[in-house]
Write a protein that holds these residues in place. Structure first.
Motif, PDB file in Angstrom:
ATOM      1  N   LEU A 697       0.851  -1.186   0.000  1.00 14.33           N
ATOM      2  CA  LEU A 697       0.000   0.000   0.000  1.00 14.33           C
ATOM      3  C   LEU A 697       0.883   1.230   0.000  1.00 14.33           C
ATOM      4  CD1 LEU A 697      -2.509   1.813   0.698  1.00 14.33           C
ATOM      5  CD2 LEU A 697      -2.124   1.176   3.088  1.00 14.33           C
ATOM      6  N   LEU A 698       0.522   2.208  -0.821  1.00 10.54           N
ATOM      7  CA  LEU A 698       1.154   3.524  -0.787  1.00 10.54           C
ATOM      8  C   LEU A 698       0.117   4.515  -0.241  1.00 10.54           C
ATOM      9  CD1 LEU A 698       2.942   3.589  -4.274  1.00 10.54           C
ATOM     10  CD2 LEU A 698       3.894   2.927  -2.070  1.00 10.54           C
ATOM     11  N   VAL A 703       5.032   3.800   2.292  1.00 11.03           N
ATOM     12  CA  VAL A 703       4.908   2.373   1.966  1.00 11.03           C
ATOM     13  C   VAL A 703       4.477   1.581   3.199  1.00 11.03           C
ATOM     14  CG1 VAL A 703       6.100   0.368   1.039  1.00 11.03           C
ATOM     15  CG2 VAL A 703       6.723   2.654   0.242  1.00 11.03           C
ATOM     16  N   TYR A 704       3.420   0.764   3.026  1.00 13.15           N
ATOM     17  CA  TYR A 704       2.908  -0.096   4.094  1.00 13.15           C
ATOM     18  C   TYR A 704       2.561  -1.462   3.506  1.00 13.15           C
ATOM     19  CZ  TYR A 704       2.200   4.178   6.872  1.00 13.15           C
ATOM     20  OH  TYR A 704       2.385   5.354   7.554  1.00 13.15           O
ATOM     21  N   ASP A 705       2.271  -2.410   4.410  1.00 14.49           N
ATOM     22  CA  ASP A 705       1.713  -3.678   3.972  1.00 14.49           C
ATOM     23  C   ASP A 705       0.312  -3.442   3.446  1.00 14.49           C
ATOM     24  OD1 ASP A 705       3.961  -5.073   4.556  1.00 14.49           O
ATOM     25  OD2 ASP A 705       3.257  -5.879   6.471  1.00 14.49           O
ATOM     26  N   SER A 706      -0.245  -4.478   2.824  1.00 16.70           N
ATOM     27  CA  SER A 706      -1.501  -4.270   2.102  1.00 16.70           C
ATOM     28  C   SER A 706      -2.738  -4.680   2.887  1.00 16.70           C
ATOM     29  CB  SER A 706      -1.465  -5.049   0.781  1.00 16.70           C
ATOM     30  OG  SER A 706      -1.240  -6.435   1.039  1.00 16.70           O
ATOM     31  N   ASN A 707      -2.605  -5.089   4.148  1.00 15.03           N
ATOM     32  CA  ASN A 707      -3.789  -5.546   4.880  1.00 15.03           C
ATOM     33  C   ASN A 707      -4.592  -4.366   5.429  1.00 15.03           C
ATOM     34  OD1 ASN A 707      -2.678  -4.886   7.640  1.00 15.03           O
ATOM     35  ND2 ASN A 707      -1.164  -6.394   6.987  1.00 15.03           N
ATOM     36  N   GLU A 708      -5.777  -4.688   5.931  1.00 17.44           N
ATOM     37  CA  GLU A 708      -6.691  -3.633   6.391  1.00 17.44           C
ATOM     38  C   GLU A 708      -6.151  -2.917   7.629  1.00 17.44           C
ATOM     39  OE1 GLU A 708     -11.428  -3.132   7.583  1.00 17.44           O
ATOM     40  OE2 GLU A 708     -10.687  -4.990   6.684  1.00 17.44           O
ATOM     41  N   ASP A 709      -5.532  -3.670   8.535  1.00 16.41           N
ATOM     42  CA  ASP A 709      -4.959  -3.048   9.738  1.00 16.41           C
ATOM     43  C   ASP A 709      -3.901  -2.019   9.359  1.00 16.41           C
ATOM     44  OD1 ASP A 709      -6.548  -4.584  11.343  1.00 16.41           O
ATOM     45  OD2 ASP A 709      -5.010  -6.079  11.803  1.00 16.41           O
ATOM     46  N   ALA A 710      -3.101  -2.354   8.329  1.00 19.40           N
ATOM     47  CA  ALA A 710      -2.052  -1.428   7.896  1.00 19.40           C
ATOM     48  C   ALA A 710      -2.672  -0.140   7.349  1.00 19.40           C
ATOM     49  CB  ALA A 710      -1.170  -2.084   6.839  1.00 19.40           C
ATOM     50  N   LEU A 711      -3.803  -0.240   6.668  1.00 24.02           N
ATOM     51  CA  LEU A 711      -4.468   0.958   6.144  1.00 24.02           C
ATOM     52  C   LEU A 711      -4.925   1.862   7.286  1.00 24.02           C
ATOM     53  CD1 LEU A 711      -5.792   2.631   3.870  1.00 24.02           C
ATOM     54  CD2 LEU A 711      -7.818   1.209   4.132  1.00 24.02           C
ATOM     55  N   ILE A 712      -5.563   1.284   8.282  1.00 21.64           N
ATOM     56  CA  ILE A 712      -6.033   2.094   9.422  1.00 21.64           C
ATOM     57  C   ILE A 712      -4.844   2.705  10.151  1.00 21.64           C
ATOM     58  CG2 ILE A 712      -7.322   2.041  11.577  1.00 21.64           C
ATOM     59  CD1 ILE A 712      -9.002   1.669   9.001  1.00 21.64           C
ATOM     60  N   SER A 713      -3.799   1.902  10.349  1.00 21.55           N
ATOM     61  CA  SER A 713      -2.593   2.405  11.001  1.00 21.55           C
ATOM     62  C   SER A 713      -1.976   3.552  10.198  1.00 21.55           C
ATOM     63  CB  SER A 713      -1.579   1.267  11.172  1.00 21.55           C
ATOM     64  OG  SER A 713      -0.361   1.743  11.671  1.00 21.55           O
ATOM     65  N   ALA A 714      -1.947   3.387   8.870  1.00 14.45           N
ATOM     66  CA  ALA A 714      -1.376   4.425   8.000  1.00 14.45           C
ATOM     67  C   ALA A 714      -2.183   5.720   8.097  1.00 14.45           C
ATOM     68  CB  ALA A 714      -1.350   3.927   6.560  1.00 14.45           C
ATOM     69  N   MET A 715      -3.495   5.598   8.131  1.00 10.31           N
ATOM     70  CA  MET A 715      -4.341   6.796   8.252  1.00 10.31           C
ATOM     71  C   MET A 715      -4.104   7.497   9.589  1.00 10.31           C
ATOM     72  SD  MET A 715      -7.936   5.436   6.633  1.00 10.31           S
ATOM     73  CE  MET A 715      -8.779   6.982   6.914  1.00 10.31           C
ATOM     74  N   HIS A1178      14.356  -2.526  21.442  1.00 13.17           N
ATOM     75  CA  HIS A1178      12.975  -2.287  21.038  1.00 13.17           C
ATOM     76  C   HIS A1178      12.676  -3.219  19.874  1.00 13.17           C
ATOM     77  CE1 HIS A1178      12.679   1.329  23.553  1.00 13.17           C
ATOM     78  NE2 HIS A1178      13.931   1.528  23.200  1.00 13.17           N
ATOM     79  N   CYS A1179      11.653  -4.009  20.023  1.00 14.73           N
ATOM     80  CA  CYS A1179      11.270  -4.977  18.994  1.00 14.73           C
ATOM     81  C   CYS A1179      10.040  -4.446  18.257  1.00 14.73           C
ATOM     82  CB  CYS A1179      10.971  -6.326  19.646  1.00 14.73           C
ATOM     83  SG  CYS A1179      10.615  -7.640  18.464  1.00 14.73           S
ATOM     84  N   PHE A1180      10.072  -4.511  16.947  1.00 15.09           N
ATOM     85  CA  PHE A1180       8.945  -3.986  16.188  1.00 15.09           C
ATOM     86  C   PHE A1180       8.656  -4.871  14.986  1.00 15.09           C
ATOM     87  CE2 PHE A1180      12.795  -2.095  14.580  1.00 15.09           C
ATOM     88  CZ  PHE A1180      12.648  -2.055  13.205  1.00 15.09           C
ATOM     89  N   GLU A1181       7.429  -4.787  14.547  1.00 14.03           N
ATOM     90  CA  GLU A1181       6.964  -5.488  13.344  1.00 14.03           C
ATOM     91  C   GLU A1181       6.355  -4.430  12.449  1.00 14.03           C
ATOM     92  OE1 GLU A1181       3.851  -9.069  12.077  1.00 14.03           O
ATOM     93  OE2 GLU A1181       3.932  -8.352  14.133  1.00 14.03           O
ATOM     94  N   LYS A1182       6.884  -4.306  11.260  1.00 14.15           N
ATOM     95  CA  LYS A1182       6.483  -3.212  10.361  1.00 14.15           C
ATOM     96  C   LYS A1182       4.975  -3.198  10.164  1.00 14.15           C
ATOM     97  CE  LYS A1182       7.408  -1.281   5.761  1.00 14.15           C
ATOM     98  NZ  LYS A1182       7.449   0.102   6.231  1.00 14.15           N
ATOM     99  N   ASP A1183       4.415  -1.998  10.307  1.00 16.34           N
ATOM    100  CA  ASP A1183       2.991  -1.740  10.103  1.00 16.34           C
ATOM    101  C   ASP A1183       2.099  -2.428  11.129  1.00 16.34           C
ATOM    102  OD1 ASP A1183       3.843  -0.355   7.898  1.00 16.34           O
ATOM    103  OD2 ASP A1183       3.427  -1.986   6.503  1.00 16.34           O
ATOM    104  N   HIS A1184       2.670  -2.866  12.243  1.00 24.44           N
ATOM    105  CA  HIS A1184       1.889  -3.499  13.304  1.00 24.44           C
ATOM    106  C   HIS A1184       2.347  -2.949  14.659  1.00 24.44           C
ATOM    107  CE1 HIS A1184       1.487  -6.404   9.998  1.00 24.44           C
ATOM    108  NE2 HIS A1184       0.350  -6.763  10.557  1.00 24.44           N
ATOM    109  N   ASP A1185       1.516  -3.205  15.669  1.00 25.45           N
ATOM    110  CA  ASP A1185       1.936  -2.877  17.026  1.00 25.45           C
ATOM    111  C   ASP A1185       3.096  -3.779  17.426  1.00 25.45           C
ATOM    112  OD1 ASP A1185      -0.006  -0.930  17.349  1.00 25.45           O
ATOM    113  OD2 ASP A1185      -1.511  -2.363  18.061  1.00 25.45           O
ATOM    114  N   PRO A1186       3.898  -3.357  18.407  1.00 21.64           N
ATOM    115  CA  PRO A1186       4.992  -4.232  18.856  1.00 21.64           C
ATOM    116  C   PRO A1186       4.468  -5.603  19.254  1.00 21.64           C
ATOM    117  CG  PRO A1186       5.228  -2.043  19.826  1.00 21.64           C
ATOM    118  CD  PRO A1186       3.896  -2.061  19.132  1.00 21.64           C
ATOM    119  N   PRO A1187       5.224  -6.650  18.979  1.00 14.10           N
ATOM    120  CA  PRO A1187       4.748  -8.019  19.258  1.00 14.10           C
ATOM    121  C   PRO A1187       4.852  -8.349  20.744  1.00 14.10           C
ATOM    122  CG  PRO A1187       6.949  -8.105  18.323  1.00 14.10           C
ATOM    123  CD  PRO A1187       6.546  -6.653  18.319  1.00 14.10           C
TER     124      PRO A1187
END
Length: 1643
Positions: A697-698, A703-715, A1178-1187
């Motif tokens: 997703l752009l 640049v983000y992943d293409s899932n719905e959570d990533a869209l909301i996070s991007a917004m 600090h551990c992170f997962e791109k376009d998601h909350d920390p695991p």
């Protein structure tokens, strides 16, 4: 005049002597006492001589070898030094000879500071692993390799049993102190090594693996890169080192070995070294660089132990008192010089004055101008820094005289004027313009920062850059790493589904963009008729991911999400063809298999429908494909079959088309309509850089992943950026938001290796260090340029590291050529060729030589780039896979080269003569230098590929593609973000001392390359402050130093804790480097209380730590002379952030120091130990909350699991305990490693099984760890939902499923412990006293001897009331050495288990200042991470609690699925109603009918606690509330009560906790536990209340004290008689004891 002074003096003496009679007896009873504190490293002392070598190698790697040769020369001249200080002086003299003055001073201080000691501990680890790999005889065993170190004060097993101390010094093997490790053999004898050299000459490569080398290794500069590795373990100063070194240097120069030294002086070899070689090993390593505070303690509740100390401890002699310091106007050193015969009386008078100068309170009018008076005292002093230090480190003794000083109004006015621009009491500090975090600064960090600046200045000076320009360069702040790289996707290939500004479906929405500033509920969307969010999905429409995305887009569009949706379509198969054909569209388009590409077919049909029937119909067609694909039952990863695509086309157009859709399909297929457009769309995606991403997703270009959570996070992430622009008027209702964002920060291509996200800093290499070497490979490089730009200044330099024997290497070389052909006017390209192991007749050697001839002699020719391109293609097609050519083959190759030269108008004769004359040996030496450069600086081998742009390093793996487009992107970003600032300074420089003829474009390009590469390695903040606006005439300390390259600006409140530390740090800098200083004093202008109530010493090492009579190194200590006798003091250590320390020697209670109780002892002494360094991350997962809940393990190669931890949701934070060494971080077996993979931190998409972490200094590490879900696991959750069945734990046990089962496979200790480390930290006593049943886990915390006394009583009362096994968990941080000595014996005697646990306060979490509040915080803030993951439940019991019931009953109680269970405050003692604050005001309103609970006893269901992320919630609430000084008065109690609406509390029955203050005597008989709460009405002392309230307390106390005395070998006082039972009944009521359980003076 002199006679008058003399008579005055005699009058004074007479007065003194007269007064002495009255005070002498009193003074003798109140002799001033001192306090001395030392802090030791846990590891054995390291040799000072070897530390010097490590420090010099930090300046330049070759200095390590030069130092060795210089010292060996000194030894040959009969080194005869008999003292530690003499050896130190000689070592410093040798080391300083290689450095300029500034760096030499830092070298001296760093050596005295012993900052290189951790590096030597790391080498010990590697030496131990080397020996343990080859058990050649009985002596070489694990024990001998990892044998313990015994020091004079070590406890048995203290070091050898600590698995975290991986750098234990190995014992010498058979008396041998040096050995050489070749990977297959160990050689302890030079003769054996020589035989091996001879054998290697005639042998093929050994089958064994060569030793692994690290980036910190010392590789001899004349070594052959491809030769066998030989690592020498040994120490400079020993005879064996000299012999091995001489032999290996000779062998390295002959090309026989790659010679590496790892400096280690094995245990037992100290006597075999010359005396100076062993200096530092004979004594414990006492550290400096920390602060010690003695704070005046509030003794409102008189919580002190009345036990007397029966023995003292013998340590080093304390420091001599400094008599030169002024005491109430007298300087006693001068008085004693004149009247030494009255020494006893004079010292008694001094002691009396000192004992009467302590002030912990002043009247309000005395406080009024105290800050201004302090500033005046400092600025008027002859040595302002010394004055500031004396004032703020002894403030309680000085404050009275300060408050009587007459104030100069000019100082006050200037301070008040400055405070209109900076808040009163605020402290700031900047080094060469860059702000330093005052809270985190420590001596080691400051030394590193200053050394970094001095090193850069030295490098720039050697490059002949003028001094004025050097100062400008050092003042240049780094630009922030852009975290908002936007890919400019604007193109006709973007297909928009909707337009919020024009489509009728949105006409009811508000069109005013200011609506975005209106507040909304969290998660609520803003429906504005404006294209603010452009969600452009890049998808392959035939992939399962692409079809899912299309379906998601249509759903969100139909639900009217306020987003403008679009797609860019491409074919993954066609993209691969483009890549194979080097990015050539036409070559890929001519492929014969295109008919089979379903993706291109879908794109063509989409284009047709879009053109004929509109974009919404086209999207409907894509949706139909997905629907038919699902209905077909084919859920594989394969693309939909052709008939499904055609069916979707027919289904879409059947209602709309006039002619049959089948005919249209046939026509489209035959005429290949829209094929070219579809291919161009693929080419567009390829150029954007998305060839490796399946779907993405752009969001407005981000640049983000293409899932719905990533869209909301991007917004959600984009909203504040848009709000800021709207607020400042940069965006209004007429602005095209997308055009604005992409025009301002848009880039043409995406490459994650180039575009870092700010979490991982790009890797930089200082090229200036390398080029200063006279044999530097960089000096041999000739550069290629774009046509007609050879003479232009080139601020950007790309160095390509290329393996010419691989296709990837030639491809990278060609991409560099294409890049120049595409015209880059501000960049040049150089090449580092490899590998160096090519045979004499290798065509690769000829290719390299031809390339270098071309670059060096013909780079200005017009056709040179075309020639090199053809040369690469010819070589790759005909010769690349050939390792050796016969003579005629070589001639044929050369002939072809000459033919190409003629074709491109290059002089073939020049090539012929150069090829005939060239030396293969010289060329191979050049290749060897290049290989050593790459390995030495980057740690990469010759078969790797890399791009180095002005020092920025991008390493390329086999699956990475790096195109000319990426070089353009790299050039653009590096120039804009970093290089252009340096270009301006270099171009404006006045090169007065440089020959004008040498100022060529190449010279300036070289300088810019070297400067920008060095500046890239700089570790400093990007923030600055405008100090120049502050006035500095009256209230500032200004010390100018024109020649210094270090400038420090500071704003300091001298009467603050930060001022205490900064005063000492600034004095160090002033002493060693004489920086230019400007310190503006900024005290508080109004005070209601004393700003400092403590004494403070910052521990700084000096030459005096090294004995001038023998070889002893005492090390630095904190010394407090003449401390107040009758004031209770508490000791706190102010250590660097990564240090975990604990007391190991402390006879007296460090929480409650009352020096008048010391008796004859003059000096209270305490020794602390650096238990561990803290590795945080600090551990992170791109376009998601920390695991959150992700499990990490850390260990060594041989023992992968030594430490474990969980990742918090708060910032993805985690921490583990480590020591110096090499460590390997992994995901724990089980759920974590089943779902996740670690990602490499170089920006690529590669994953790794483990991450190597090197700990080689005193500063610990902060690691940014990215993880990614495994394929197919994207929708799996790591933890069970907190909303699952309340009895999920039992269900999990029955089913054998769920995350706990996986946790139990590996969970073993908390942070810093494991199944290995528990050998020392915990005990397990099975079957003792016949205990059986499910174990009860009880957690407690105590600080100070009194509460440790209570804790033992609590333990005994728990054990006396249950038959079940009990395990106690104690916070280790605050326990005294005596308690830690007694508790193992107590566990054995009474039959319980225990474990000591610890957790370092995270740097990002708001810190508490008072020790008491820190202890409270440990009760509640870290419950999810401080215990082992296998622990399911724990009960907290206050140390001062007496248990009268079986705690198993409480442990088994059903808490109804709630993570916490507390007892509410009881309310039947009406006398305390006025103190029940929770019944009124804020608390009554906030609780909304819920009870307010007491925190002296509570149950934690750790499974529920972790599932509900209760720990993360509590930390968020704490962070919000704790910054208000008026909130969380009773921190451990207020916090859970405040948060109980989100972290629910189960209320325990009232009888589980009784305390007299709140409950009264009527319910005492039912009490299951009694807590000795403080009573805010009577303030009854703790011990008095305990004996009165609890009948059995005295007997249990006597039992515990007798046991303690027996273990410690002490005599015990007779017990005091119990209080009379005939006390009036009203006394019981009046002195009913307790505050709200944890009131301000209690644990």
């Amino acid at each position: 005049m002199e006679s008058r002074q003399g008579s005055g003096f005699w009058v004074l003496i007479v007065l003194i002597c007269g007064g002495i009679c009255g005070i002498l007896v009193s003074a003798q009873n109140h002799r001033p006492k001192n306090v001395q504190v030392a802090l030791r490293a846990k590891w054995e002392g390291t040799p000072l001589l070897l530390e010097a070598g490590e420090l010099l190698s930090r300046e330049w790697k070759d200095l390590f070898w030069e130092f060795i040769e210089a010292w060996l020369q000194i030894e040959e001249n009969n080194l005869a030094i008999s003292t530690a200080r003499g050896c130190l002086t000689k070592i410093l003299e040798c080391g300083r000879s290689f450095l300029n003055e500034g760096l030499a001073s830092m070298f001296e201080f760093s050596l005295i500071l012993r900052s290189a000691s951790p590096r030597l501990v790391l080498y010990r680890q590697l030496a131990g692993e080397s020996l343990s790999s080859f058990p050649l005889n009985d002596e070489v065993t694990t024990d001998s390799v990892e044998g313990g170190i015994s020091g004079p004060d070590d406890e048995p097993g203290d070091k050898k049993d600590d698995p975290l101390l991986v750098g234990v010094n190995p014992k010498s093997v058979g008396g041998e102190c040096c050995w050489v490790d070749t990977g297959g053999s160990l050689f302890f004898d030079v003769a054996e090594l020589l035989l091996w050299f001879q054998a290697k000459n005639g042998m093929a490569e050994d089958s064994f693996q060569q030793p692994e080398l690290f980036e910190f290794d010392h590789i001899y500069f004349d070594s052959n890169f491809s030769s066998p590795i030989a690592i020498l373990y040994g120490a400079l100063g020993t005879d064996c080192f000299r012999e091995f070194h001489t032999t290996l240097v000779k062998a390295a120069k002959e090309g026989k070995v790659k010679y590496v030294v790892r400096p280690v002086l094995a245990s037992g070899c100290e006597l075999k070294s010359n005396p100076c070689g062993a200096i530092g090993t004979r004594d414990p390593l006492n550290l400096g660089g920390y602060g010690v505070e003695l704070a005046l303690k509030n003794m409102e509740y008189k919580a002190m132990d009345d036990s007397t100390v029966k023995k003292s401890v013998t340590l080093e002699d304390p420091h001599i008192e400094d008599l030169s310091q002024e005491v109430r106007g007298f300087i006693f050193s001068k008085i004693l010089e004149r009247k030494s015969e009255l020494k006893t009386e004079i010292m008694a008078f001094r002691d009396y004055l000192l004992s009467s100068t302590i002030s912990d309170a002043l009247d309000v009018w005395e406080l009024k101008d105290l800050g201004h008076q302090t500033a005046q005292k400092i600025v008027h002093a002859s040595d302002p820094l010394q004055s500031m230090q004396e004032i703020n480190t002894n403030f309680p003794s000085i404050v009275s005289s300060l408050s009587r000083m007459k104030l100069n109004e000019s100082i006050k006015d200037e301070i008040l004027a400055n405070q209109r621009m900076i808040p009163p009491g605020k402290s700031l500090m900047a080094l060469n313009g860059a702000l330093i975090n005052i809270e985190d600064i420590d001596l080691y960090l400051l030394v590193d920062l200053v050394h970094q600046e001095l090193s850069l200045a030295d490098q720039f000076s050697k490059l002949k850059i003028p001094e004025s320009s050097i100062r400008k360069l050092l003042s240049t702040l780094p630009t922030p790493e852009a975290s908002t790289f936007r890919v400019d996707f604007r193109s006709s290939h973007v297909h928009y589904l909707n337009n919020l500004e024009e489509d009728s479906m949105y006409k009811r929405w508000q069109s005013n963009v200011n609506e975005i500033l209106m507040p909304v509920f969290p998660g609520q969307l803003r429906y504005i008729r404006k294209n603010l969010f452009h969600a452009v999905y890049v998808v392959d429409p035939a992939s399962s991911c692409g079809l899912e995305v299309i379906n998601m887009i249509i759903d969100m569009y139909e639900n009217q999400l306020p987003v403008r949706f679009a797609v860019i379509l491409y074919s993954m198969k066609f993209m691969k063809k483009i890549e194979i054909n080097a990015g050539e569209l036409h070559a890929a388009a001519n492929d014969s298999h295109l008919e089979e590409d379903i993706s291109l077919l879908i794109i063509r049909l989409f284009m047709y429908i879009r053109e004929q029937h509109g974009v919404r119909t086209a999207f409907t067609f894509l949706g139909h494909i997905n629907k038919l694909h699902i209905e077909s039952g084919d859920h594989s990863e394969d693309s939909p079959e052709r008939h499904l695509v055609e069916g979707a086309f027919v289904e879409t157009l059947l209602p709309k088309s006039k002619s049959p859709p089948q005919d249209l399909l046939l026509k489209l297929g035959n005429e290949k309509m829209f094929l070219e457009v579809a291919q161009e769309s693929c080419m567009f995606v390829f150029k954007l850089g998305f060839s490796k991403r399946n779907c993405c997703l752009l969001m407005n270009g981000l640049v983000y992943d293409s899932n719905e959570d990533a869209l909301i996070s991007a917004m959600n992430e984009e909203v504040p950026r848009i709000q800021e622009q709207v607020y400042f008027g940069h965006i209004d209702s007429q602005t095209d938001v997308l055009d604005k964002f992409l025009s301002e920060s848009g880039i043409s291509r995406y490459n994650p290796q180039i575009m870092t996200d700010g979490k991982v800093k790009p890797k930089f290499l200082s090229l200036s260090e390398s080029i200063l070497d006279k044999d530097s490979v960089l000096k041999d490089i000739s550069y290629l340029h774009s046509p007609d730009t050879v003479d232009d200044l080139k601020p950007v330099t790309h160095l390509l590291a290329v393996d010419v024997t691989s296709k990837k290497g030639i491809r990278l070389l060609q991409e560099g050529i294409y890049y120049l052909r595409e015209l880059s006017k501000r960049a040049r390209v150089g090449v580092l060729f490899g590998p160096p192991s090519m045979s004499v007749n290798s065509p690769a050697l000829i290719f390299v030589k031809v390339f270098e001839i071309t670059a060096s002699s013909y780079s200005h020719k017009k056709e040179v780039l075309n020639f090199l391109d053809q040369l690469c293609s010819f070589y790759q097609n005909a010769y690349q896979e050939t390792s050796s050519l016969p003579d005629d083959g070589i001639r044929a190759f050369v002939d072809k080269v000459l033919e190409l030269a003629d074709a491109y108008k290059l002089p073939s004769k020049g090539y012929r003569s150069a090829l005939i004359e060239f030396s293969v040996v010289d060329l191979r030496n050049h290749l060897n230098k290049a290989a050593l450069f790459l390995h030495g600086h980057l740690g990469i081998d010759s078969n790797f590929h890399a791009v180095i742009t002005n020092g920025r390093v991008i390493q390329l793996a086999d699956d990475d593609t790096f195109l000319s487009h990426d070089l353009h992107l790299l050039e653009s970003l590096e120039f804009k973000q970093r290089v252009k600032h340096f270009v301006e300074i270099i171009e404006d420089a006045k090169w007065e001392d440089t020959d004008p003829d040498s100022l060529t474009s190449k010279f300036l390009s070289d300088v810019i390359m070297l400067v920008s590469s060095s500046m890239g390695t700089r570790d400093r903040a990007i923030e600055s402050a405008r100090f120049e606006v502050l006035h500095s005439k009256y209230s500032a300390v200004v010390l100018n130093s024109e020649k210094s390259s270090i400038h420090i600006d500071a704003v300091i409140d001298p009467l603050s804790p930060s001022g205490q530390k900064l005063a000492s740090l600034l004095q160090i800098l002033q002493k060693y480097i004489q920086p230019s200083l400007r310190i503006v004093l900024n005290p508080l202008s109004s005070m209601v209380d004393l700003p400092l109530k403590s004494y403070y010493r910052y521990v700084i090492p000096s030459m005096d730590d090294f004995s001038n009579t023998d070889y002893i190194v005492n090390g630095p200590k904190a010394f407090f002379a003449n401390m107040p006798l009758s004031k209770t003091l508490t000791m706190n250590l102010d250590v660097p952030e990564p240090w975990l320390v604990e007391p190991i020697i402390a006879v007296y209670d460090l929480d409650n120091i009352l020096l008048e109780n010391l008796g004859e002892t003059r000096t209270l002494q305490a020794v602390f130990q650096l238990e561990a360094l803290v590795l945080t991350g600090h551990c992170f997962e791109k376009d998601h909350d920390p695991p959150r809940g992700l499990q990490l393990i850390l260990g060594t190669k041989t023992t992968p699991h030594l430490v474990d931890t969980l990742v918090m949701a708060n910032l993805g934070y985690w921490q583990m305990k480590v020591s110096p060494g090499t460590w390997y971080l992994q995901l724990a077996p089980g759920r974590s490693s089943e779902l996740y993979l670690l990602k490499d931190d170089d920006g690529s998409q590669r994953t790794a099984l483990s991450k190597r972490i090197t700990i080689n200094d005193m500063r610990g590490r902060v690691v940014y760890l990215e993880v990614v879900k495994k394929k197919g696991m994207e929708n799996e959750k790591l933890l069970l939902s907190g909303d699952d069945d309340s009895h999920s734990r039992e269900a999990n046990k029955e089913s054998g499923k769920g995350w706990n089962k996986n946790l139990l496979k590996w969970a073993s200790g908390l942070i810093g412990t494991s199944h290995l480390s528990k050998k020392r930290e915990s005990t397990s006593v099975e079957g003792k006293s016949g205990r059986h049943g499910k174990p009860i886990n009880i957690f407690s915390i105590a600080s100070g001897h009194l509460y440790e006394r209570f804790l033992k009583i609590m333990i005994l009362t728990v054990l006396k009331n249950t038959h079940r096994p009990v395990k106690f968990w104690f916070i280790k941080n605050y326990l005294s050495p005596q308690f830690k000595d007694v508790i193992p014996h107590m566990a054995k005697e009474y039959g319980f288990d225990y474990e000591l646990i610890t957790y370092k306060w995270p740097s990002w979490l708001h810190k508490q200042k008072e020790k008491q509040r820190i202890i409270w915080a440990y009760k509640i803030l870290f419950l999810d991470v401080i215990f082992p993951i296998s622990l399911e439940k724990v009960i907290f019991v206050d140390a001062d609690q007496i248990v009268r019931a079986d705690m198993g009953e409480l442990y088994d109680m059903d808490t109804k699925g709630r993570p916490l269970a507390y007892t509410p405050f009881c309310d039947n003692n009406k006398d305390m109603d006025g103190y029940r604050f929770w019944r009124q005001g804020f608390w009554k309103e906030h609780l909304r009918g819920k009870p307010y609970h007491i925190s002296a006893l509570y149950v934690v269901d750790l499974v529920k606690f972790r599932q509900k992320a209760a720990g993360d919630t509590l930390r968020v609430v704490y962070e919000t509330l704790s910054k208000d000084p008026n909130s969380l008065a009773n921190l451990d109690q207020d916090l859970p009560n405040y948060a109980q609406h989100t972290v629910p509390i189960f209320s325990l029955p009232q009888e589980w906790l009784w305390c007299e203050s709140w409950c009264g005597n009527s319910t005492k008989s039912k009490a299951k536990t009694i807590d000795l709460c403080n009573n805010p009405m009577t303030k009854e002392p703790k011990l008095q209340g305990a004996r009165r309230i609890v009948a059995e307390w005295s007997d249990i106390d006597l039992e515990a004290r007798r046991f303690t005395a027996k273990i410690l070998g002490e005599e015990m006082d007779e017990p005091e008689p119990a209080p009379s039972s005939s006390q009036p009944s009203n006394l019981v009521k009046d002195e009913s004891s307790d505050v709200d359980s944890e009131s301000k003076a209690e644990l």
